[in-house]
Write a protein that holds these residues in place. Structure first.
Motif, short mmCIF file in Angstrom:
data_model
loop_
_atom_site.label_atom_id
_atom_site.label_comp_id
_atom_site.label_asym_id
_atom_site.label_seq_id
_atom_site.Cartn_x
_atom_site.Cartn_y
_atom_site.Cartn_z
N GLN A 1 29.90 4.79 -7.43
CA GLN A 1 29.64 6.14 -6.92
C GLN A 1 30.11 7.21 -7.91
O GLN A 1 29.50 8.26 -8.02
CB GLN A 1 30.32 6.35 -5.57
CG GLN A 1 29.63 5.67 -4.42
CD GLN A 1 28.27 6.27 -4.13
OE1 GLN A 1 28.05 7.46 -4.29
NE2 GLN A 1 27.36 5.43 -3.71
N ASP B 1 25.01 8.94 -5.61
CA ASP B 1 23.90 8.61 -4.71
C ASP B 1 23.31 7.23 -4.95
O ASP B 1 22.18 6.96 -4.55
CB ASP B 1 22.80 9.66 -4.77
CG ASP B 1 23.30 11.04 -4.34
OD1 ASP B 1 24.15 11.08 -3.43
OD2 ASP B 1 22.83 12.03 -4.91
N CYS B 2 24.04 6.33 -5.59
CA CYS B 2 23.52 4.96 -5.76
C CYS B 2 23.72 4.20 -4.45
O CYS B 2 24.56 4.54 -3.63
CB CYS B 2 24.19 4.24 -6.92
SG CYS B 2 25.89 3.77 -6.65
N ARG B 3 22.92 3.17 -4.25
CA ARG B 3 23.00 2.33 -3.07
C ARG B 3 23.58 0.98 -3.48
O ARG B 3 23.14 0.38 -4.44
CB ARG B 3 21.63 2.15 -2.44
CG ARG B 3 21.08 3.47 -1.92
CD ARG B 3 19.74 3.33 -1.25
NE ARG B 3 18.68 2.77 -2.08
CZ ARG B 3 17.94 3.45 -2.95
NH1 ARG B 3 18.16 4.74 -3.13
NH2 ARG B 3 16.98 2.87 -3.63
N ARG C 1 24.51 -2.90 -2.32
CA ARG C 1 24.21 -3.95 -1.36
C ARG C 1 24.91 -5.24 -1.74
O ARG C 1 24.88 -5.64 -2.89
CB ARG C 1 22.70 -4.22 -1.30
CG ARG C 1 21.94 -3.08 -0.69
CD ARG C 1 20.52 -3.46 -0.42
NE ARG C 1 20.51 -4.61 0.50
CZ ARG C 1 19.43 -5.32 0.78
NH1 ARG C 1 18.29 -5.02 0.21
NH2 ARG C 1 19.49 -6.32 1.63
N TRP D 1 19.77 2.89 -8.17
CA TRP D 1 19.95 4.31 -8.45
C TRP D 1 18.60 4.88 -8.90
O TRP D 1 17.94 4.29 -9.74
CB TRP D 1 21.00 4.50 -9.54
CG TRP D 1 21.22 5.91 -9.95
CD1 TRP D 1 21.91 6.87 -9.26
CD2 TRP D 1 20.77 6.54 -11.16
NE1 TRP D 1 21.91 8.04 -9.97
CE2 TRP D 1 21.21 7.87 -11.14
CE3 TRP D 1 20.04 6.09 -12.24
CZ2 TRP D 1 20.95 8.75 -12.16
CZ3 TRP D 1 19.77 6.98 -13.25
CH2 TRP D 1 20.23 8.29 -13.21
#
Length: 44
Positions: free
Chosen positions: A18, A23-25, A27, A38
């Motif tokens: 982050q 704003d990266c995801r 998982r 991203w």
């Protein structure tokens, strides 16, 4: 397949991601794997 003990915990990895890529995801996947997604911001 040889494996190595992790250097960072999941929370540390998420915070570092982050910080570097806002704003990266993040998982989690099977077998201690993870992916970061991203999207490059659109120019104005």
């Amino acid at each position: 397949m040889p494996i190595q003990d992790p250097d960072m915990a999941w929370g540390e990895i998420r915070r570092a991601a982050q910080h570097l890529l806002p704003d990266c995801r993040f998982r989690r996947h099977l077998l201690w794997r993870y992916s970061l997604v991203w999207d490059k911001p659109k120019p104005r």
